[in-house]
Scaffold this motif. Structure first.
Motif, PDB file in Angstrom:
ATOM      1  N   LYS A  40     -53.896  87.681 135.928  1.00 19.28           N
ATOM      2  CA  LYS A  40     -54.934  86.822 135.345  1.00 19.28           C
ATOM      3  C   LYS A  40     -55.108  87.121 133.860  1.00 19.28           C
ATOM      4  O   LYS A  40     -55.260  86.217 133.043  1.00 19.28           O
ATOM      5  N   GLY A  55     -52.489  85.426 131.789  1.00 18.88           N
ATOM      6  CA  GLY A  55     -52.761  84.012 131.561  1.00 18.88           C
ATOM      7  C   GLY A  55     -53.876  83.797 130.555  1.00 18.88           C
ATOM      8  O   GLY A  55     -53.775  82.965 129.655  1.00 18.88           O
ATOM      9  N   ARG A  92     -53.146  83.851 126.884  1.00 20.03           N
ATOM     10  CA  ARG A  92     -52.247  82.792 126.411  1.00 20.03           C
ATOM     11  C   ARG A  92     -50.839  83.314 126.185  1.00 20.03           C
ATOM     12  O   ARG A  92     -50.217  83.100 125.139  1.00 20.03           O
ATOM     13  N   ASP A 111     -48.350  82.159 127.346  1.00 18.43           N
ATOM     14  CA  ASP A 111     -47.413  81.047 127.223  1.00 18.43           C
ATOM     15  C   ASP A 111     -46.972  80.875 125.773  1.00 18.43           C
ATOM     16  O   ASP A 111     -45.821  80.571 125.493  1.00 18.43           O
ATOM     17  N   GLN A 162     -45.598  80.983 132.075  1.00 20.61           N
ATOM     18  CA  GLN A 162     -46.158  80.019 131.130  1.00 20.61           C
ATOM     19  C   GLN A 162     -46.969  78.954 131.860  1.00 20.61           C
ATOM     20  O   GLN A 162     -48.061  78.580 131.430  1.00 20.61           O
ATOM     21  N   TRP A 171     -48.428  79.176 134.712  1.00 21.83           N
ATOM     22  CA  TRP A 171     -49.685  79.791 135.143  1.00 21.83           C
ATOM     23  C   TRP A 171     -50.707  79.764 134.018  1.00 21.83           C
ATOM     24  O   TRP A 171     -51.857  79.376 134.213  1.00 21.83           O
ATOM     25  N   ALA A 172     -50.269  80.219 132.842  1.00 19.87           N
ATOM     26  CA  ALA A 172     -51.178  80.309 131.703  1.00 19.87           C
ATOM     27  C   ALA A 172     -51.724  78.934 131.331  1.00 19.87           C
ATOM     28  O   ALA A 172     -52.907  78.784 131.008  1.00 19.87           O
ATOM     29  N   LEU A 186     -54.320  77.974 133.908  1.00 21.04           N
ATOM     30  CA  LEU A 186     -55.465  78.879 133.916  1.00 21.04           C
ATOM     31  C   LEU A 186     -56.383  78.664 132.720  1.00 21.04           C
ATOM     32  O   LEU A 186     -57.583  78.890 132.794  1.00 21.04           O
ATOM     33  N   THR A 187     -55.818  78.209 131.614  1.00 20.91           N
ATOM     34  CA  THR A 187     -56.606  78.109 130.376  1.00 20.91           C
ATOM     35  C   THR A 187     -56.965  76.684 129.970  1.00 20.91           C
ATOM     36  O   THR A 187     -57.639  76.495 128.969  1.00 20.91           O
TER      37      THR A 187
END
Length: 270
Positions: A72, A75, A78, A80, A150, A152-153, A156-157
Motif C-alpha cells: 500500500k 502505491g 506514486r 508508478d 504501476q 496498482w498505484a 489506489l491514488t
C-alpha cells in the motif's frame, strides 16, 4: 477427472475457447489471478459460456481497501511515476532477494521474522511453519512486473472506486519501448475504460480469509455489488486465514469446498 484452469496469463486463458462444448472447466484463480478472471469475463463475454464456475481464492480487485502495509505504501508513494522515469521492467527481483530469506531460519527470532514478512505483505499466518515459509519464500513468487505495480498505484491514488484498464497516459508523441502506446491509440479515448462486472454471467464463488490484508471484506462486498445477482453462488470466510494460506497451508481447509463445487458445476468433465 474435473478439468480446472488455475490463475494463468490472459493469453493462455484464450485457449479455453478451443475446448469442445461438453468440456466446461472450472476456473480457480488466486489473488490477482482473480483480477485477470474478472477482466477476462467482463471484456470477453464469450468466455462466460466456456467456464462452468469461477472459484476465487482471496480475490483482489478494488484495492482502495488494501491493507498490506508495504504494498500500500508503494502505491501511495506514486511508484508508478518512479517506474516510468527509471524505465524498470521488474519489481522485487527474487533471483537476488531470495537468498536473504534464509536469514529468517538462521535467526533465533525466526518465528518473529516470518511473522513480520507475512504481516508486511499478506497478513500474519497461523498455518505456515517458519521452515515452510523459508523454502517457499526462496522459490515463489516469480519477479513481479513493474507495470503490474504501476496499475496498482494508479487505482489506489485516483480516488475513484473503479476497476479500470491500465492508464498509458495521453502523450502519443515520442513513444518508447517502456511507454509504447497511449490511451487514444490503445482505447480510442483519453481515459481508460472500466471493466463492467455487470457483463459477467458465469457462476461466481468467493473464498475469503478472515485476516487477509490484501483481499479485504470491503473489496469482496464491492465485487458482489457489481456482479449480477444471478451469478452469485456462495461466499465462505475461513477463520484465521490470511492471504497466502489459500496456497501455502499444507492442510488447506478450503480444498474440500473447492472439490465439491467443481464436481457440482462440471459434471461432464470427469
Amino acid at each position: 477427472m474435473v478439468a480446472t484452469v488455475s490463475a494463468t496469463p490472459f493469453s493462455l486463458c484464450v485457449s479455453v475457447l478451443t475446448l469442445p462444448p461438453y468440456c466446461l472447466p472450472t476456473f480457480s484463480p488466486f489473488s490477482q489471478g482473480c483480477t485477470v478472471a474478472a477482466a477476462m469475463l467482463a471484456g470477453m463475454p464469450e468466455m462466460n459460456e466456456k467456464i462452468s464456475v469461477v472459484i476465487h481464492m482471496g480475490p483482489v480487485i478494488f484495492i482502495d481497501w488494501f491493507r498490506a502495509p508495504f504494498l500500500k505504501a508503494m502505491g501511495d508513494a506514486r511508484n508508478d511515476q518512479f517506474f516510468n522515469n527509471a524505465k524498470l521492467g521488474e519489481f522485487l527481483w527474487y533471483r537476488f532477494l531470495a537468498p536473504y530469506v534464509q536469514t529468517c531460519r538462521e535467526n533465533v527470532w525466526s518465528e518473529m521474522c516470518v511473522s513480520t514478512l507475512n504481516a508486511m505483505f499478506y497478513g500474519p499466518s497461523a498455518f505456515i511453519a517458519p521452515d515452510d515459509f523459508v523454502v517457499i519464500g526462496q522459490t515463489w513468487p516469480a519477479t513481479v512486473s513493474a507495470r503490474n505495480v504501476q496499475h496498482w498505484a494508479q487505482q489506489l491514488t485516483d480516488k475513484k472506486l473503479q476497476f479500470q484498464m491500465f492508464d498509458h497516459g495521453t502523450n502519443c508523441k515520442n513513444r518508447t519501448w517502456f511507454a509504447e502506446t497511449c490511451n487514444q491509440l490503445a482505447y480510442g479515448s483519453l481515459v481508460p475504460p472500466e471493466y463492467d462486472l455487470g457483463k459477467v454471467t458465469a457462476p461466481q464463488v468467493i473464498l475469503e480469509g478472515e485476516i487477509d490484508l490484501m483481499s479485504t471484506t470491503e473489496d469482496v462486498q464491492e465485487q458482489w455489488r457489481r456482479y449480477p445477482r444471478s451469478t452469485i453462488v456462495s461466499d465462505t470466510v475461513y477463520s484465521q486465514y490470511s492471504h497466502m494460506d489459500f496456497v501455502w497451508d499444507r492442510n488447506a481447509r478450503h480444498a474440500y469446498e473447492m472439490v465439491d463445487i467443481m464436481f457440482r458445476y462440471s459434471p461432464s468433465t470427469f
